[in-house]
Design a protein around this motif. Structure first.
Motif, PDB file in Angstrom:
ATOM      1  N   HIS A 256       9.587  -1.183  -6.742  1.00  0.00           N
ATOM      2  CA  HIS A 256      10.676  -0.301  -6.337  1.00  0.00           C
ATOM      3  C   HIS A 256      11.839  -1.100  -5.765  1.00  0.00           C
ATOM      4  O   HIS A 256      13.009  -0.761  -5.990  1.00  0.00           O
ATOM      5  CB  HIS A 256      10.158   0.711  -5.309  1.00  0.00           C
ATOM      6  CG  HIS A 256      11.157   1.758  -4.955  1.00  0.00           C
ATOM      7  ND1 HIS A 256      11.584   1.983  -3.666  1.00  0.00           N
ATOM      8  CD2 HIS A 256      11.840   2.649  -5.729  1.00  0.00           C
ATOM      9  CE1 HIS A 256      12.463   2.959  -3.654  1.00  0.00           C
ATOM     10  NE2 HIS A 256      12.635   3.383  -4.890  1.00  0.00           N
ATOM     11  N   HIS A 257      11.543  -2.154  -5.022  1.00  0.00           N
ATOM     12  CA  HIS A 257      12.604  -3.036  -4.537  1.00  0.00           C
ATOM     13  C   HIS A 257      13.383  -3.638  -5.704  1.00  0.00           C
ATOM     14  O   HIS A 257      14.618  -3.733  -5.677  1.00  0.00           O
ATOM     15  CB  HIS A 257      12.001  -4.161  -3.681  1.00  0.00           C
ATOM     16  CG  HIS A 257      11.977  -3.867  -2.212  1.00  0.00           C
ATOM     17  ND1 HIS A 257      11.280  -2.813  -1.678  1.00  0.00           N
ATOM     18  CD2 HIS A 257      12.569  -4.492  -1.161  1.00  0.00           C
ATOM     19  CE1 HIS A 257      11.430  -2.805  -0.364  1.00  0.00           C
ATOM     20  NE2 HIS A 257      12.220  -3.810  -0.027  1.00  0.00           N
ATOM     21  N   ARG A 260      15.699  -0.980  -7.175  1.00  0.00           N
ATOM     22  CA  ARG A 260      16.899  -0.753  -6.366  1.00  0.00           C
ATOM     23  C   ARG A 260      17.903  -1.888  -6.540  1.00  0.00           C
ATOM     24  O   ARG A 260      19.110  -1.654  -6.591  1.00  0.00           O
ATOM     25  CB  ARG A 260      16.508  -0.605  -4.895  1.00  0.00           C
ATOM     26  CG  ARG A 260      15.716   0.658  -4.604  1.00  0.00           C
ATOM     27  CD  ARG A 260      15.671   0.987  -3.133  1.00  0.00           C
ATOM     28  NE  ARG A 260      15.243  -0.142  -2.318  1.00  0.00           N
ATOM     29  CZ  ARG A 260      15.011  -0.054  -1.010  1.00  0.00           C
ATOM     30  NH1 ARG A 260      15.161   1.091  -0.384  1.00  0.00           N
ATOM     31  NH2 ARG A 260      14.612  -1.119  -0.341  1.00  0.00           N
ATOM     32  N   ARG A 261      17.405  -3.106  -6.644  1.00  0.00           N
ATOM     33  CA  ARG A 261      18.293  -4.251  -6.831  1.00  0.00           C
ATOM     34  C   ARG A 261      18.985  -4.181  -8.191  1.00  0.00           C
ATOM     35  O   ARG A 261      20.178  -4.484  -8.316  1.00  0.00           O
ATOM     36  CB  ARG A 261      17.494  -5.542  -6.691  1.00  0.00           C
ATOM     37  CG  ARG A 261      18.332  -6.787  -6.600  1.00  0.00           C
ATOM     38  CD  ARG A 261      17.529  -7.948  -6.059  1.00  0.00           C
ATOM     39  NE  ARG A 261      17.153  -7.746  -4.665  1.00  0.00           N
ATOM     40  CZ  ARG A 261      16.368  -8.561  -3.970  1.00  0.00           C
ATOM     41  NH1 ARG A 261      15.879  -9.643  -4.549  1.00  0.00           N
ATOM     42  NH2 ARG A 261      16.084  -8.303  -2.701  1.00  0.00           N
ATOM     43  N   LEU A 276      11.338 -10.842  -6.805  1.00  0.00           N
ATOM     44  CA  LEU A 276      11.473 -10.977  -5.362  1.00  0.00           C
ATOM     45  C   LEU A 276      10.856 -12.301  -4.929  1.00  0.00           C
ATOM     46  O   LEU A 276       9.933 -12.810  -5.555  1.00  0.00           O
ATOM     47  CB  LEU A 276      10.754  -9.826  -4.646  1.00  0.00           C
ATOM     48  CG  LEU A 276      11.209  -8.397  -4.939  1.00  0.00           C
ATOM     49  CD1 LEU A 276      10.463  -7.424  -4.025  1.00  0.00           C
ATOM     50  CD2 LEU A 276      12.704  -8.233  -4.781  1.00  0.00           C
ATOM     51  N   GLU A 280       9.971 -11.902   0.542  1.00  0.00           N
ATOM     52  CA  GLU A 280      10.312 -10.490   0.365  1.00  0.00           C
ATOM     53  C   GLU A 280       9.073  -9.666   0.030  1.00  0.00           C
ATOM     54  O   GLU A 280       8.901  -8.541   0.528  1.00  0.00           O
ATOM     55  CB  GLU A 280      11.371 -10.344  -0.724  1.00  0.00           C
ATOM     56  CG  GLU A 280      12.743 -10.864  -0.318  1.00  0.00           C
ATOM     57  CD  GLU A 280      13.712 -10.912  -1.480  1.00  0.00           C
ATOM     58  OE1 GLU A 280      14.894 -10.587  -1.271  1.00  0.00           O
ATOM     59  OE2 GLU A 280      13.297 -11.278  -2.612  1.00  0.00           O
ATOM     60  N   LYS A 281       8.211 -10.220  -0.818  1.00  0.00           N
ATOM     61  CA  LYS A 281       6.979  -9.504  -1.159  1.00  0.00           C
ATOM     62  C   LYS A 281       6.091  -9.340   0.064  1.00  0.00           C
ATOM     63  O   LYS A 281       5.489  -8.274   0.272  1.00  0.00           O
ATOM     64  CB  LYS A 281       6.230 -10.261  -2.260  1.00  0.00           C
ATOM     65  CG  LYS A 281       6.941 -10.265  -3.601  1.00  0.00           C
ATOM     66  CD  LYS A 281       6.213 -11.139  -4.609  1.00  0.00           C
ATOM     67  CE  LYS A 281       6.956 -11.217  -5.921  1.00  0.00           C
ATOM     68  NZ  LYS A 281       6.285 -12.104  -6.905  1.00  0.00           N
ATOM     69  N   VAL A 284       7.336  -6.493   2.138  1.00  0.00           N
ATOM     70  CA  VAL A 284       6.949  -5.199   1.586  1.00  0.00           C
ATOM     71  C   VAL A 284       5.496  -4.885   1.964  1.00  0.00           C
ATOM     72  O   VAL A 284       5.163  -3.757   2.359  1.00  0.00           O
ATOM     73  CB  VAL A 284       7.116  -5.188   0.057  1.00  0.00           C
ATOM     74  CG1 VAL A 284       6.548  -3.892  -0.530  1.00  0.00           C
ATOM     75  CG2 VAL A 284       8.579  -5.310  -0.316  1.00  0.00           C
ATOM     76  N   SER A 294       8.760   1.516   1.223  1.00  0.00           N
ATOM     77  CA  SER A 294       9.933   0.671   1.075  1.00  0.00           C
ATOM     78  C   SER A 294      10.505   0.777  -0.305  1.00  0.00           C
ATOM     79  O   SER A 294       9.791   1.032  -1.255  1.00  0.00           O
ATOM     80  CB  SER A 294       9.541  -0.774   1.364  1.00  0.00           C
ATOM     81  OG  SER A 294       9.030  -0.891   2.674  1.00  0.00           O
TER      82      SER A 294
END
Length: 294
Positions: A256-257, A260-261, A276, A280-281, A284, A294
């Protein structure tokens, strides 16, 4: 891991955990949040799913790929008689959890689609493909997560897991447009590309060509639709125990991140395979442990 003879169940699970740790760049952050028995079982299912997927993406000749997938189908019908580590672990997981073996068959169906030129006519056809290659994995995960309520509507929960898998696969497709085009695979529905005036081609540098911004507009549209599928799939979460829910949030949250990016800046996928960072992972996964979506 090299083994002679039939591996022990412990050895088989260790082999599957190593495959998952090294190959599941996104899923492993969620899988490791599970308690040991569930973690072992899900690593086993992932290892077999990965083997199926790797056949489709590997360097074997076409007929060799078809033969390898046929062998997978055959082995699925005789799990107790196959003494390779991955199958030994999967067979044990099947004894411990209500694993839908038919979901692996669907995954094989989907990978067979990838063996030649891919063109998708419309979104309905895309959903069928996504259900085979990713919804199937969602249902396999659900069999390990399990609902917290004994009287839960399993068909409805399977639908939610299926929808979440479809959301993840839509994200994969948007991330990999350039890579897939280079392999003569176009998963973006042809009728939608026509409506947006998009013709997928490379520029002189080998990047996606989008001089008028039409592809970017389409990607934003498709990302918005994928977001809706995440919302549908996340209805599964309240029915899972805390650790299974955290695992599901982490696995889906990483994708999902990415979505969004991509939606915020579609050109990021024009010249690279977006991902990511490890940090970053990990963030999450930590947010998932806290119960934050998130």
């Amino acid at each position: 891991m090299t083994m002679t003879g039939s591996p022990t169940i412990l050895d088989a699970y260790v082999a599957c955990a190593e495959i998952t740790r090294t190959e599941a760049r996104n899923f492993y952050y969620g899988i490791r949040l599970l308690p040991p028995q569930k973690r072992n079982a899900l690593c086993a299912l992932y290892a077999l799913a990965r083997r199926i997927d790797d056949i489709g993406d590997g360097d074997l000749r076409l007929e060799e790929k078809r033969t390898a997938l046929h062998r997978i189908r055959k082995n699925l019908g005789r799990l107790d008689d196959v003494h390779e580590p991955v199958y030994v672990a999967v067979a044990d997981a099947v004894r411990r959890f209500p694993v839908p073996i038919g979901a692996f068959e669907e995954l094989v169906d989907g990978v067979e689609t990838d063996l030649s030129q891919v063109r998708i006519a419309d979104f309905d056809e895309l959903v069928v493909y996504c259900r085979r290659v990713a919804g199937s994995v969602g249902r396999l995960c659900l069999s390990i997560f399990g609902p917290t309520e004994a009287d839960a509507d399993l068909d409805t929960l399977a639908l939610y897991a299926d929808q979440l898998g479809i959301a993840l696969q839509q994200t994969n497709i948007l991330r990999d447009i350039r890579e897939d085009l280079g392999s003569d695979r176009i998963y973006l529905p042809a009728d939608e590309l026509e409506r947006f005036g998009v013709r997928l081609t490379f520029d002189e540098r080998g990047n996606l060509d989008d001089p008028q911004g039409r592809l970017a507009a389409y990607i934003r549209f498709a990302a918005g639709r994928a977001q809706d599928w995440y919302s549908l799939g996340w209805r599964l979460l309240p029915s899972l125990d805390w650790r299974s829910g955290a695992s599901c949030r982490a696995m889906s949250g990483i994708y999902h991140h990415l979505l969004r990016r991509i939606a915020a800046n579609p050109v990021l996928v024009y010249d690279r395979r977006l991902s990511l960072s490890a940090g970053e992972k990990a963030q999450v996964a930590l947010a998932s442990l806290a119960g934050a979506r998130s």
